[in-house]
Design an enzyme around this catalytic site. Structure first.
Site, mmCIF file in Angstrom:
data_model
loop_
_atom_site.group_PDB
_atom_site.id
_atom_site.type_symbol
_atom_site.label_atom_id
_atom_site.label_comp_id
_atom_site.label_asym_id
_atom_site.label_seq_id
_atom_site.Cartn_x
_atom_site.Cartn_y
_atom_site.Cartn_z
ATOM 1 C CE LYS A 196 -52.957 -85.095 60.196
ATOM 2 N NZ LYS A 196 -51.652 -85.761 60.236
ATOM 3 C CD GLU A 234 -57.348 -82.182 70.173
ATOM 4 O OE1 GLU A 234 -56.222 -81.979 70.668
ATOM 5 O OE2 GLU A 234 -57.842 -83.324 70.082
ATOM 6 C CE LYS A 249 -52.368 -82.440 57.346
ATOM 7 N NZ LYS A 249 -51.445 -83.437 57.760
HETATM 8 C C1 PBG Z 1 -48.906 -87.574 58.983
HETATM 9 C C2 PBG Z 1 -49.372 -86.500 58.074
HETATM 10 C C3 PBG Z 1 -50.360 -86.526 57.067
HETATM 11 C C4 PBG Z 1 -50.322 -85.282 56.428
HETATM 12 C C5 PBG Z 1 -49.337 -84.534 57.082
HETATM 13 N N1 PBG Z 1 -48.780 -85.305 58.099
HETATM 14 C C6 PBG Z 1 -51.240 -87.619 56.603
HETATM 15 C C7 PBG Z 1 -52.284 -88.166 57.454
HETATM 16 O O1 PBG Z 1 -52.519 -87.727 58.584
HETATM 17 O O2 PBG Z 1 -52.892 -89.134 57.000
HETATM 18 C C8 PBG Z 1 -51.166 -84.859 55.262
HETATM 19 C C9 PBG Z 1 -50.608 -83.777 54.405
HETATM 20 C C10 PBG Z 1 -51.266 -83.557 53.101
HETATM 21 O O3 PBG Z 1 -52.283 -84.191 52.732
HETATM 22 O O4 PBG Z 1 -50.758 -82.704 52.375
HETATM 23 N N2 PBG Z 1 -49.747 -87.943 60.003
#
Ligand code: PBG
Length: 324
Positions: A196, A234, A249
């Protein structure tokens, strides 16, 4: 291989049936995951300006939406919560009667066959908006793990079919696996947001979840966008700690990461087509610059072609309609 004029690749492109016969990648609603946002109240369906078509829903409305997703043949819902109150330890995240826990119970009743997954993180529940505990202006790692594990256990106890840690702290998957197993929840899988990135494409989501960090940013825990080998480390660590599936992601700006993870690991691989990726197409379509349906389906197909088994996307319900 013979060359032109013997070989003519256009032969199989000439008609729609010929193209369908040799299509290498297909989309199915069963591999799409729809994010759902639970908020307090009753009969609340509150649209979000940055995410047209997506709403925050009170528990009753979220359950109705879950039933609709199930009827559409969508694979799963991914639940997020917007709590009534936030504090510095994110207690709403692991409250047995918290917003996601209530939503899980209601959705389970309304959509018994829909896979219910939950985002496990503290950022929507902490007053500082960070994904773990904060001390002296820094997100502390090890002390946060217990709270993440408690959150995952409370989700599983409320009926989650899978828990998805998205915090990017070190060791969270192992801590969550141990927490689940200690609670007798050894059957609950962990879908780890393994790679992520600290991305600009989460903007619209943070408006929905009201989770913008009050100070600083998430770069001390989410990944640095230039890195791909680190993403594989990771994934590897998460799998060693007990992740049952891994996730990349965002999706579209990171198709190379999806492809690299696919080639290296045999575990189920998810990709998150995030809020900013959706919002860009929506905004262009609203101006008549893009055909939303074609651009959305092409995006999802590209993510699948890169190697994702399942895709979290705000287009899930629309795509199921378009594919029907
Ligand atoms: C929580 C989380 C986020 C997203 C999913 N889980 C936001 C972030 O990390 O700031 C983003 C999802 C999206 O932009 O559609 N940590």
């Amino acid at each position: 291989m013979a060359t032109f004029p013997v070989t003519r690749l256009r032969r199989f492109r000439r008609t729609a049936p010929l193209r369908a016969l040799v299509r290498e990648t297909r989309l199915d609603p069963g591999e799409l995951v729809a994010p759902l946002f639970a908020c307090p109240g009753e009969r609340v369906v509150e649209p979000i300006s940055g995410l047209p078509g997506i709403a925050r829903r009170s528990v009753d409305e979220l359950a109705a939406e879950a039933a609709r997703l199930q009827a559409l043949g969508i694979g799963a819902a991914l639940l997020f919560g917007i709590p009534e109150e936030k504090d510095d330890v994110g207690s709403g995240a692991y409250d047995a009667d918290g917003i996601v826990q209530q939503a899980l119970r209601a959705a389970r009743g309304a959509a018994p066959d829909l896979v219910l997954m939950t985002d496990v993180c503290l950022c929507a529940y902490t007053d500082h908006g960070h994904c773990g505990l904060v001390e002296d202006g820094e997100v502390v790692n090890d002390a946060s793990l217990e709270l993440l594990a408690r959150t995952a256990v409370s989700h599983a106890e409320a009926g989650a079919d899978a828990v998805c840690p998205s915090d990017m702290l070190d060791g969270r998957v192992g801590a969550i696996r141990a927490g689940l197993d200690d609670a007798g929840l050894e059957r609950t899988p962990i879908v780890a947001y393994s790679a992520k990135y600290a991305s600009a494409f989460y903007g619209p989501f943070r408006e929905v979840a009201d989770s913008t960090p009050a100070f600083g940013d998430r770069r001390s825990y989410q990944m640095d966008p230039p890195n791909v080998r680190e993403a594989l480390r990771e994934c590897e660590l998460d799998l060693e700690e007990g992740a049952d599936a891994i996730m990349v992601k965002p999706a579209l700006p990171y198709l190379d990461v999806i492809r690299a993870a696919r080639e290296r690991f045999d575990a189920p691989l998810l990709a998150y087509n995030v809020s900013g990726e959706y919002a860009m197409v929506k905004a262009a379509a609203a101006r008549g610059w893009l055909d939303e349906r074609a651009a959305a389906l092409e995006s999802l197909l590209a993510i699948k072609r890169a190697g994702a088994d399942a895709i979290v996307t705000y287009w899930a319900a629309d795509a199921a309609d378009w594919l029907a």
